[in-house]
Design a protein around this motif. Structure first.
Motif, mmCIF file in Angstrom:
data_model
loop_
_atom_site.group_PDB
_atom_site.id
_atom_site.type_symbol
_atom_site.label_atom_id
_atom_site.label_comp_id
_atom_site.label_asym_id
_atom_site.label_seq_id
_atom_site.Cartn_x
_atom_site.Cartn_y
_atom_site.Cartn_z
ATOM 1 N N ALA A 19 0.671 -1.027 0.074
ATOM 2 C CA ALA A 19 -0.090 0.033 -0.031
ATOM 3 C C ALA A 19 0.625 1.065 -0.378
ATOM 4 C CB ALA A 19 -1.351 0.042 1.079
ATOM 5 N N HIS A 20 1.924 0.769 0.362
ATOM 6 C CA HIS A 20 2.974 2.929 0.767
ATOM 7 C C HIS A 20 3.790 2.560 -0.710
ATOM 8 C CE1 HIS A 20 6.191 5.221 1.642
ATOM 9 N NE2 HIS A 20 7.028 4.072 2.280
ATOM 10 N N LEU A 153 1.255 1.460 6.660
ATOM 11 C CA LEU A 153 -0.488 1.973 6.333
ATOM 12 C C LEU A 153 -0.139 3.427 6.850
ATOM 13 C CD1 LEU A 153 -1.847 -0.802 7.486
ATOM 14 C CD2 LEU A 153 -1.721 -0.186 5.081
ATOM 15 N N ALA A 154 0.072 4.208 7.788
ATOM 16 C CA ALA A 154 -0.506 5.855 8.214
ATOM 17 C C ALA A 154 0.496 6.041 7.097
ATOM 18 C CB ALA A 154 0.226 6.001 9.382
ATOM 19 N N THR A 155 1.840 5.963 6.425
ATOM 20 C CA THR A 155 1.647 6.821 5.339
ATOM 21 C C THR A 155 1.259 6.540 3.987
ATOM 22 O OG1 THR A 155 4.609 6.428 6.159
ATOM 23 C CG2 THR A 155 4.671 7.115 4.682
ATOM 24 N N ALA A 156 1.081 5.553 3.887
ATOM 25 C CA ALA A 156 0.251 5.174 2.949
ATOM 26 C C ALA A 156 -1.611 6.093 2.931
ATOM 27 C CB ALA A 156 -0.133 3.688 2.881
ATOM 28 N N LYS A 158 -1.165 9.043 4.065
ATOM 29 C CA LYS A 158 -0.862 10.549 4.054
ATOM 30 C C LYS A 158 -1.068 10.092 2.595
ATOM 31 C CE LYS A 158 2.887 12.566 4.453
ATOM 32 N NZ LYS A 158 4.240 11.846 3.542
ATOM 33 N N ASN A 159 -0.895 9.511 2.063
ATOM 34 C CA ASN A 159 -0.627 9.544 0.558
ATOM 35 C C ASN A 159 -1.575 9.286 -0.301
ATOM 36 O OD1 ASN A 159 1.986 10.600 -0.035
ATOM 37 N ND2 ASN A 159 2.733 8.669 0.792
ATOM 38 N N GLU A 369 8.455 5.870 -10.535
ATOM 39 C CA GLU A 369 9.549 4.569 -10.058
ATOM 40 C C GLU A 369 9.443 4.265 -8.618
ATOM 41 O OE1 GLU A 369 13.041 4.633 -11.845
ATOM 42 O OE2 GLU A 369 12.836 4.140 -13.632
ATOM 43 N N CYS A 370 9.727 3.284 -7.943
ATOM 44 C CA CYS A 370 9.721 2.805 -5.898
ATOM 45 C C CYS A 370 10.738 3.773 -6.013
ATOM 46 C CB CYS A 370 10.718 1.378 -6.101
ATOM 47 S SG CYS A 370 10.465 1.082 -4.609
ATOM 48 N N ARG A 371 9.943 4.013 -4.566
ATOM 49 C CA ARG A 371 10.956 5.690 -4.202
ATOM 50 C C ARG A 371 11.050 4.725 -2.526
ATOM 51 N NH1 ARG A 371 9.393 10.493 -2.793
ATOM 52 N NH2 ARG A 371 6.984 10.154 -5.164
ATOM 53 N N THR A 372 10.715 3.782 -2.764
ATOM 54 C CA THR A 372 10.687 3.373 -0.540
ATOM 55 C C THR A 372 11.696 3.077 -0.288
ATOM 56 O OG1 THR A 372 10.054 1.225 -0.774
ATOM 57 C CG2 THR A 372 8.108 2.422 -1.095
#
Ligand SMILES: Cc1cc2nc3c(=O)[nH]c(=O)nc-3n(C[C@H](O)[C@H](O)[C@H](O)COP(=O)(O)OP(=O)(O)OC[C@H]3O[C@@H](n4cnc5c(N)ncnc54)[C@H](O)[C@@H]3O)c2cc1C
Length: 385
Positions: A19-20, A153-156, A158-159, A369-372
């Motif tokens: 999800a993030h 999930l909190a970060t997801a 927020k987005n 692109e992935c930024r995690t």
């Protein structure tokens, strides 16, 4: 153009990390979890932030994933980790003979290690078996699994992601040869609903086979259970591992004010119906005492068993199956709009999410692109704000 909608089934470490990743790439994301967050395998595992040491001799692909992700998680979620390191200790000649292979494995998998004097190991770990013959220090750690998921999930959220716990997927909705949504029941309201999606991601760990079967496809996920025994005192500062190939009762992980001894490994048919064999508990306590003899003076605080989502391989024993992960685009099984991610570990959840999100984006024609790897997560505390 409207933003594509991805439904993720499962709110364990894999679903939360996915999800993030997808929310950070700008997609519209909904997570559906039938229970509380991390109420599946993630919430009841050993909580070991793997250095890769456990796999560096026999499963180097998984060992490399572990050390790489260990280092990334230290950067992006320090709040949910206890960075206490781990010791691999030799207690007999067989363990000592394994040491050379172990050190070579650490080198091959770029796992930092220190071959430390026994005297030093006993200073660091006063309850360690005084008969220890050798000790190697590695960057193991401990995570808090519930908070780890909440941080993702909190970060997801927020987005822009929507997180619905206590919401079970009861059916996949299909149109022709594609999955186009899900039918759900929300246990808080008792209401049923149909949600549409451009892609549905099956991140249900050991339940992945059940969800895949709703679309008439098979995923080779074998639920493989393990027992852990928690004692009522913290007996070790660091993670204590037996310096040998993985076996029953070869690890004691400190978790807050307790220590958790683990684990065993056997195949189960239904991850919801795992009976804990009494002899497994006895074995954990007996083997735990080989590493830390004073465990005999502690009381058992709890016993638990959960199922690993191992990727099945023909004629390979469950102890020998690689702990790495796999992503299945079911288009190759004749069903589009549906992807399964399974196997792996909580330690490697971010990498699993990157792989499945790359596939989802490619299918949707999204180029983000992935930024995690480099994006710090917000505090788990914000999940409830
Ligand atoms: C004994 C044991 C010890 C382990 N120790 C460690 C360790 O120390 N360190 C480590 O990194 N890894 C460890 N692992 C591995 C790790 O726990 C798993 O790889 C990881 O938790 C899997 O996460 P997941 O999100 O894929 O699955 P899960 O955490 O099981 O999440 C799947 C979720 O899907 C939900 N779900 C199922 N069906 C539905 C439905 N129909 N609708 C909605 N939701 C649904 C479930 O409720 C569940 O919450 C251990 C595993 C075991 C078995």
């Amino acid at each position: 153009m409207t933003t594509p909608h991805v439904i993720i089934i499962g709110g364990g470490s894999t679903g939360a990390a996915t999800a993030h990743d997808l929310a950070l790439r700008g997609l519209r994301v909904t997570v559906l979890e039938r229970g509380e967050i991390a109420s599946g395998t993630t919430g009841r595992n050993h909580c070991l932030l793997h250095s890769g040491g456990r796999y560096c001799v026999k499963d180097q692909e998984s060992a490399i994933e572990c050390i790489d992700e260990n280092m990334i998680l230290r950067r992006i979620m320090p709040e949910v980790l206890e960075l206490n390191d781990g010791l691999f200790v030799a207690l007999n000649e067989d363990d000592l003979a394994f040491k050379e292979k172990f050190l070579a494995g650490c080198e091959a998998c770029h796992i930092p290690y220190r071959d430390i004097p026994v005297k030093r190991a006993l200073e660091l770990e006063p309850f360690l078996n005084p008969k220890v013959l050798a000790a190697v220090q590695v960057p193991d750690g401990v995570f808090e699994p519930f908070r780890l998921c909440l941080s993702f999930l909190a970060t997801a959220r927020k987005n822009g992601a929507v997180i619905r716990n206590y919401t079970e997927v009861t059916e996949l909705v299909c149109s022709g040869q594609s999955v186009t949504g899900v039918k759900i029941i929300d246990y808080r309201t008792g209401k049923t609903e149909t949600l549409g999606a451009d892609i549905v991601v099956n991140a249900t760990g050991p339940w992945a086979g059940e969800i895949a079967a709703m679309a008439g496809v098979d995923v080779p996920v074998a639920p493989t259970a393990g027992v852990m025994v928690t004692v009522n005192r913290r007996m070790n500062n660091m993670v204590i591992n037996r310096l040998n190939k993985p076996s029953d009762g070869d690890i004691v992980v400190p978790q807050r004010l307790t220590s958790i001894i683990g684990t065993t490994s056997w195949s189960v048919l239904d991850p919801d119906l795992i009976e804990i064999p009494k002899d497994h508990i006895e074995k954990m306590i007996e083997k735990g005492q080989e590493l830390i003899p004073d465990i005999r003076y502690t009381q058992t605080r709890g016993t638990m068993a959960v199922a690993r989502p191992l990727i099945r391989k023909a004629n390979v024993d469950e102890r020998e199956v690689s702990r790495t992960f796999e992503c299945f685009d079911h288009k190759h099984d004749g069903i589009d709009g549906f992807v399964t991610i399974s196997g792996g570990k909580t330690t490697t959840a971010r990498a699993m999410a990157e792989k499945v999100s790359d596939i989802v984006c490619a299918k949707l024609g999204v180029t983000a692109e992935c930024r995690t790897r480099e994006t710090p997560l917000v505090s788990y505390r914000l999940f409830y704000n």
